[in-house]
Design an enzyme around this catalytic site. Structure first.
Site, PDB file in Angstrom:
ATOM      1  N   SER A 198      77.075  46.271  20.547  1.00  0.00           N
ATOM      2  CA  SER A 198      77.692  46.344  21.876  1.00  0.00           C
ATOM      3  C   SER A 198      77.112  45.407  22.929  1.00  0.00           C
ATOM      4  O   SER A 198      77.669  45.305  24.018  1.00  0.00           O
ATOM      5  CB  SER A 198      77.645  47.769  22.406  1.00  0.00           C
ATOM      6  OG  SER A 198      78.584  48.548  21.720  1.00  0.00           O
ATOM      7  N   SER A 255      80.903  47.798  23.060  1.00  0.00           N
ATOM      8  CA  SER A 255      81.270  48.659  24.163  1.00  0.00           C
ATOM      9  C   SER A 255      80.885  48.082  25.521  1.00  0.00           C
ATOM     10  O   SER A 255      81.456  48.449  26.537  1.00  0.00           O
ATOM     11  CB  SER A 255      80.608  50.036  24.008  1.00  0.00           C
ATOM     12  OG  SER A 255      79.190  49.911  24.059  1.00  0.00           O
ATOM     13  N   LYS A 287      74.894  48.575  32.876  1.00  0.00           N
ATOM     14  CA  LYS A 287      75.903  49.286  32.078  1.00  0.00           C
ATOM     15  C   LYS A 287      75.871  50.767  32.432  1.00  0.00           C
ATOM     16  O   LYS A 287      74.795  51.357  32.586  1.00  0.00           O
ATOM     17  CB  LYS A 287      75.615  49.077  30.591  1.00  0.00           C
ATOM     18  CG  LYS A 287      76.694  49.624  29.648  1.00  0.00           C
ATOM     19  CD  LYS A 287      76.344  49.344  28.180  1.00  0.00           C
ATOM     20  CE  LYS A 287      77.416  49.847  27.225  1.00  0.00           C
ATOM     21  NZ  LYS A 287      77.058  49.622  25.803  1.00  0.00           N
TER      22      LYS A 287
HETATM   23  N1  GLN Z   1      81.527  48.803  18.142  1.00  0.00           N
HETATM   24  C1  GLN Z   1      80.435  49.617  17.710  1.00  0.00           C
HETATM   25  C2  GLN Z   1      80.845  51.049  17.659  1.00  0.00           C
HETATM   26  O1  GLN Z   1      81.920  51.322  18.087  1.00  0.00           O
HETATM   27  C3  GLN Z   1      79.287  49.345  18.581  1.00  0.00           C
HETATM   28  C4  GLN Z   1      78.791  50.468  19.408  1.00  0.00           C
HETATM   29  C5  GLN Z   1      77.581  50.113  20.203  1.00  0.00           C
HETATM   30  O2  GLN Z   1      76.846  49.177  19.887  1.00  0.00           O
HETATM   31  N2  GLN Z   1      77.358  50.910  21.211  1.00  0.00           N
HETATM   32  O3  GLN Z   1      80.150  51.891  17.206  1.00  0.00           O
END
Ligand code: GLN
Length: 508
Positions: A172, A148, A73
């Site tokens: 995420s 994400s 990532k």
């Molecule tokens: N969807 C969550 C957010 O927008 C998850 C973010 C993450 O785990 N990096 O904060």
């Protein structure tokens, strides 16, 4: 091939790492123009694979995943590849060092294939907030792959990588895993080093594995996990082998004595798709039939977890993102006619950050401001304590908690991008584990009858009990596969079979 099977084939010299790596590079060239899982493909991958092949030929003692390719990532620093965190503000930036999980991959002989797409600074649930365009779900190219870490999940689901690294601050790793039919694990907070992982919210972030099987995730977790003196929140104790736990699980089919709690607040009702609820009930039945005792657990504070998270996260993020000031990293925009240092910083941040990042910086700065600190940030921290207590009470009664990993299957690209609240509600099921620091895993639990798209089940264990997730995750994975009659998730229908739906293929 699973990563474990590929690793075996490498050991027995049925295949070379160079050939395996080339096959993945070919697959990326063939399907990534559609999927867009990668932001950068590693042009040194083949050379790295050849080094491993030479070392194997020389009889070097190599780790169990040596020669297996892996995607990373783009939130993780890599000394030989650009690292953007999905943001224009870091476009073209090449870090001076590797993040610890990346350094450990290289040390173990894995071959980095490239950097995967993500929502900007890991804020989002769809990859639509990436400054470089969205990733598409290999199961249906008009749908989101989650976020994400949609790039890592889509890369694995589309067979563009056997393994990938993700990061999970509020879901995420797990939510993209759920909607792409892959396995993902958020380790116990402190279980994997955060050194070199570009911070979103430091008290919530964890790096973890993305894979197609529980055993593969365990093998990768064994490589990246463990104490790192460069991360002061890293747990100093030794960890058991997660691969051993998963292999032990693969030998079992009797769950007598296992106590499983269904979290009422995370398992249905408003916002849950009917097909997700249905597959979840079937999964709970499978566990009971295998001998587990299933009880319903009430965790009343979980209903407020999402609200608390969306104050704590922006507060920490607004502070972490202050370092992107045009002086030390990436982009610098000088306003027409020049200006003061502050004018340059303002112009750079105006141009370099996207709308979701700006929204969260404003929210977080507001929540931390002197007049509102107690009302917002202070209250959110209290809710966080209540969430931790609800977990403690639950784990007095059960060994594992389970829920769907996400309330719905993959939604359409464009559907929620302009509706931040709808986007945030996606994280309903995953956020409590981050607030409490406990480990969580998603494994595929089949396809939703309405749309033929993958759904995931989430397992959660007490902090430091990641091995329990791998052990029982492996058992459940086998039970589920036996109930489907095949590994129905071992393909990417929209890529390999045109638009033919899973329903038409008779697998729903
Ligand atoms: N969807 C969550 C957010 O927008 C998850 C973010 C993450 O785990 N990096 O904060």
């Amino acid at each position: 091939m699973s990563a474990a099977a590929l690793a075996d084939a490498l050991v027995s010299r049925e295949i070379s790492s160079a050939d395996a790596t080339q096959a993945y590079l070919d697959r990326i060239a063939a399907v990534d123009p559609d999927v867009h899982a990668y932001l950068h493909v590693n042009d040194a991958a083949l050379a790295a694979a050849k080094v491993i092949d030479a070392r194997r030929a020389a009889g070097d003692d190599l780790g169990p995943l040596a020669g297996v390719p892996v995607a990373v990532k783009d939130v993780l620093c890599t000394a030989d590849m650009p690292t953007t965190a999905g943001s224009r503000i870091l476009e073209g930036w090449v870090p001076p060092y590797d993040a610890t999980p990346v350094a450990r991959l290289r040390q173990a002989g894995l071959v980095p294939l490239g950097k995967t797409n993500m929502d900007e600074f890991a804020m989002g649930s769809s990859t639509e907030y990436s400054a470089y365009g969205p990733t598409r779900n290999p199961w249906n190219l008009d749908r989101i792959p989650g976020g994400s870490g949609g790039g890592s999940a889509a890369a694995v689901a589309a067979f563009e990588a056997p393994l990938a690294l993700g990061s999970d601050t509020g879901g995420s790793i797990r939510q993209p895993g759920a909607v792409t039919g892959t396995v993902g694990v958020k380790p116990t907070y402190g279980g994997v080093s955060r050194y070199g992982s570009i911070a979103l919210a430091s008290s919530l972030d964890q790096v973890g594995p993305v894979a197609r099987t529980v055993l593969d995730a365990a093998l990768l977790h064994d490589v990246i996990g463990g104490h790192d003196p460069r991360d002061s929140t890293s747990i100093p104790d030794a960890w058991p082998s997660f691969a051993e736990a998963a292999r032990d699980g693969l030998q079992r089919d009797d769950l007598t004595g296992l106590r499983v709690g269904v979290v009422a607040e995370l398992s249905g009702g408003d916002g849950f798709q009917a097909g997700v609820e249905q597959r979840f009930r079937e999964t709970v039945d499978l566990l009971e039939r295998a001998g587990a005792t299933v009880i319903e657990i009430a965790a009343p504070s979980f209903a407020y977890a999402i609200s608390a998270y969306y104050l704590i996260l922006p507060a920490e993020a607004s502070s972490n993102l202050a370092k992107f000031d045009s002086v030390r990293f990436g982009l610098r925009v000088t306003p027409d006619g020049g200006g003061t240092v502050e004018d340059v910083m303002a112009a750079t941040r105006e141009r370099g950050f996207g709308p979701e990042v700006k929204r969260r910086i404003i929210l977080g700065t507001y929540a931390l401001s002197a007049g509102y600190y107690d009302a917002y940030y202070g209250s959110a921290q209290k809710v966080r304590t209540l969430v931790q207590r609800d977990f403690a009470t639950a784990f007095d009664q059960v060994d594992l908690l389970i829920s769907p990993s996400a309330p719905t299957t993959a939604f359409a690209i464009g559907e929620r991008v302009n509706d931040p609240l709808a986007m945030y509600l996606n994280d309903l099921t995953t956020i409590p584990a981050n607030l409490a620091g406990v480990p969580g895993m998603t494994i595929p639990m089949g396809l939703a009858p309405e749309d033929g798209l993958p759904v995931g089940v989430q397992l959660m264990a007490p902090a430091r009990e990641d091995a329990r997730l791998y052990r029982y995750g492996a058992v459940l994975e086998r039970l589920l596969e036996a109930s489907w009659g095949s590994r129905l998730l071992d393909r990417a229908p929209d890529l390999d079979r045109g638009q033919e739906s899973a329903a038409e293929a008779g697998v729903v």
